[in-house]
Design a protein around this motif. Structure first.
Motif, PDB file in Angstrom:
ATOM      1  N   GLU A   1       0.349   5.844  -1.126  1.00  0.00           N
ATOM      2  CA  GLU A   1      -0.538   6.899  -1.622  1.00  0.00           C
ATOM      3  C   GLU A   1       0.228   7.805  -2.562  1.00  0.00           C
ATOM      4  OE1 GLU A   1      -2.914   8.927   1.290  1.00  0.00           O
ATOM      5  OE2 GLU A   1      -3.078  10.731   0.032  1.00  0.00           O
TER       6      GLU A   1
ATOM      7  N   LEU B   1       0.802  -1.230   0.000  1.00  0.00           N
ATOM      8  CA  LEU B   1       0.000   0.000   0.000  1.00  0.00           C
ATOM      9  C   LEU B   1       0.831   1.275   0.000  1.00  0.00           C
ATOM     10  CD1 LEU B   1      -3.034  -0.273   2.446  1.00  0.00           C
ATOM     11  CD2 LEU B   1      -3.035   0.724   0.143  1.00  0.00           C
TER      12      LEU B   1
ATOM     13  N   ALA C   1      -5.010   5.810  -3.466  1.00  0.00           N
ATOM     14  CA  ALA C   1      -4.365   4.701  -2.752  1.00  0.00           C
ATOM     15  C   ALA C   1      -4.034   3.660  -3.810  1.00  0.00           C
ATOM     16  CB  ALA C   1      -5.301   4.115  -1.716  1.00  0.00           C
TER      17      ALA C   1
ATOM     18  N   GLU D   1      -2.060  -3.042   8.347  1.00  0.00           N
ATOM     19  CA  GLU D   1      -1.148  -2.901   7.210  1.00  0.00           C
ATOM     20  C   GLU D   1      -0.043  -3.961   7.244  1.00  0.00           C
ATOM     21  OE1 GLU D   1       0.670   0.973   6.739  1.00  0.00           O
ATOM     22  OE2 GLU D   1       1.235   0.487   4.675  1.00  0.00           O
TER      23      GLU D   1
ATOM     24  N   LYS E   1      -4.703   6.644   1.866  1.00  0.00           N
ATOM     25  CA  LYS E   1      -4.228   5.330   2.326  1.00  0.00           C
ATOM     26  C   LYS E   1      -4.842   4.993   3.684  1.00  0.00           C
ATOM     27  CE  LYS E   1      -0.017   3.127   3.953  1.00  0.00           C
ATOM     28  NZ  LYS E   1       1.437   3.186   4.079  1.00  0.00           N
TER      29      LYS E   1
ATOM     30  N   GLU F   1      -1.047  10.761   4.869  1.00  0.00           N
ATOM     31  CA  GLU F   1      -1.533   9.927   3.761  1.00  0.00           C
ATOM     32  C   GLU F   1      -3.004   9.603   4.004  1.00  0.00           C
ATOM     33  OE1 GLU F   1       2.176   7.450   2.106  1.00  0.00           O
ATOM     34  OE2 GLU F   1       1.508   6.758   4.086  1.00  0.00           O
TER      35      GLU F   1
END
Ligand code: MN
Ligand code: MN
Length: 456
Positions: A109, A107, A114, A222, A207, A204
């Motif tokens: 941004e 992941l 995203a 995450e 995200k 971010e």
């Protein structure tokens, strides 16, 4: 040369049509190795197969067993009338397909989006994988060991994700590049979201919004992507192809079309003379390495277990069994493409609609890296196919030095058994949507069944 269509009467056309519908629906449900294994086990259990780890005692002719390795390999057996040591008739196909995999830290941004970073799996033309609706399939395994299944993009109401490509109006530079460089591997980033959280201090915010959503929906953080296996696959459903509906277009014919027909062949069979086996393996598209690839010792260990259970000894028994075994490596072949027919030598090429294709050899640069099947074995296979009325053709992947490829054939042959490549010819191999003929699909099934029943 006659096509399969010309040899089919109405009854057989109907059988083919029913079988094709069943395959289309199966392929729609099995876009990853894990999904294939779990759907295959459902089919097998409904037809009397039991898990080898749950069965005890001596094995007898007609016993139907399966074994699973790490949720990504499946082996099925029907015990024959003859001792296992007299050799098995084996069908082996792979159930992994080219795709994009999420990286361990996917992941990020950028520019208000995203995105998720991917690393492609298997041999792909990268430019084919952009601007398409894609789905996310796989598992996230959390630190405590719980597995969270993920499937986004298959239900018609689901959202899809995908990789963008620059508009033609601004593609002057890109269009000058070689096809292999026009879309770079590191640019295969998925766009997955664009809503920011309402927090001025959040660096971010888009995200963050996505992470909150994942937490809420799947209870994952995450860091959990570190131990995940998420495959990015085409979201398109499998469709009939051609105004005459003679073909099927879908993701993953390579090699699920041969895996499904091999699976059905063993499931549909009665008590064989020789023990029948169907191997469904992983990692073929990246070299068959790893514990779930064909090079793994897992298959041999399952055979030892079978020999134990039939009181036929272990190591010596294993070597004898392997030496007397015979195998079709059920994998797709390249069909002649009318738009690019120059890369084929047509006397020795496979055509869609002309039946299952036997490849004596594959490989590249002078047959390099292939199993070059023995003519004594091919003769036996020819005879059995003719007796069963199976329509077959022979072919090479392409003209000499046009390119090449390989299958799991050589790996099994190294165990000292006869192996022949046998599969369905396809167009668009390794593209997000591959193409195969319904006639070849059904002839492959009939060929595999005849092989299990009649090879001695
Ligand atoms: Mn293949
Ligand atoms: Mn392949």
């Amino acid at each position: 040369m006659k096509t399969v269509w010309e040899t089919y009467d109405d009854t057989r056309r109907k059988e083919m049509s029913v079988f094709s519908d069943e395959y289309r629906s199966f392929l729609n449900r099995t876009k990853t190795e894990r999904e294939f294994v779990s759907e295959a086990v459902k089919l097998a259990e409904a037809e009397g197969f039991t898990n080898i780890s749950e069965s005890v005692g001596e094995l007898n002719p007609g016993d139907r067993l399966y074994a699973i390795n790490r949720n990504k390999n499946l082996c099925l057996f029907v015990i024959g009338e003859k001792p296992v040591r007299d050799g098995l008739n084996i069908l082996g196909a792979h159930i992994d397909s080219p795709r994009l995999d999420l990286k361990q830290h996917p992941l990020f941004e950028k520019d208000g989006y995203a995105l998720m970073d991917t690393h492609y799996y298997g041999g792909i033309k990268k430019y084919q994988w952009v601007t398409r609706p894609m789905a996310l399939h796989g598992v996230v395994v959390k630190k405590d060991g719980t597995t969270v299944p993920i499937c986004i993009g298959e239900d018609p109401d689901d959202p899809v994700v995908g990789v963008s490509d620059i508009l033609i109006h601004l593609a002057a530079k890109q269009m000058e590049k070689k096809a292999s460089e026009a879309v770079e591997g590191e640019k295969l980033d998925l766009i997955v979201g664009s809503i920011p959280v309402e927090d001025k201090d959040e660096k971010e915010p888009v995200k963050k919004y996505l992470l909150d959503l994942l937490k809420e929906k799947y209870d994952i953080e995450e860091d959990d992507f570190i131990s995940a296996e998420i495959e990015v696959v085409p979201a398109d459903p499998v469709r009939d192809f051609g105004i005459d509906r003679s073909m099927i277009m879908g993701y993953g014919h390579d090699d699920r079309i041969c895996a499904y027909t091999s699976l059905r062949a063993i499931i549909d069979m009665k008590i064989p003379k020789r023990t029948s086996c169907c191997i469904l393996t992983d990692k073929e598209e990246i070299g068959s390495d790893g514990a779930t690839g064909m090079k793994s010792r897992w298959f041999e260990s399952i055979l030892v277990n079978l020999l134990d259970r039939t009181n036929e000894g272990t190591l010596n028994g294993l070597n004898t069994t392997l030496a007397k075994s015979k195998m079709l490596s059920s994998d797709v072949s390249a069909g002649v493409d009318p738009n690019y027919d120059a890369v084929f030598e047509k006397k020795n090429a496979a055509f869609l609609g002309r039946g299952i294709c036997f490849n004596k050899y594959t490989g590249a640069r002078g047959k390099g890296g292939c199993n070059d099947a023995n003519p004594e074995f091919i003769a036996e296979v020819r005879r059995v196919m003719d007796e069963a009325g199976v329509v077959f053709q022979t072919g090479e992947i392409g003209a000499v030095d046009a390119g090449g490829g390989g299958t799991i054939a050589a790996i099994l042959a190294e165990l000292n058994m006869d192996v022949l490549d046998a599969g369905v010819p396809v167009l668009n191999m390794h593209a997000p949507s591959e193409l195969a003929s319904k006639a070849d699909l059904y002839e492959a099934y009939r060929a595999y069944k005849a092989f299990l029943e009649k090879i001695s």
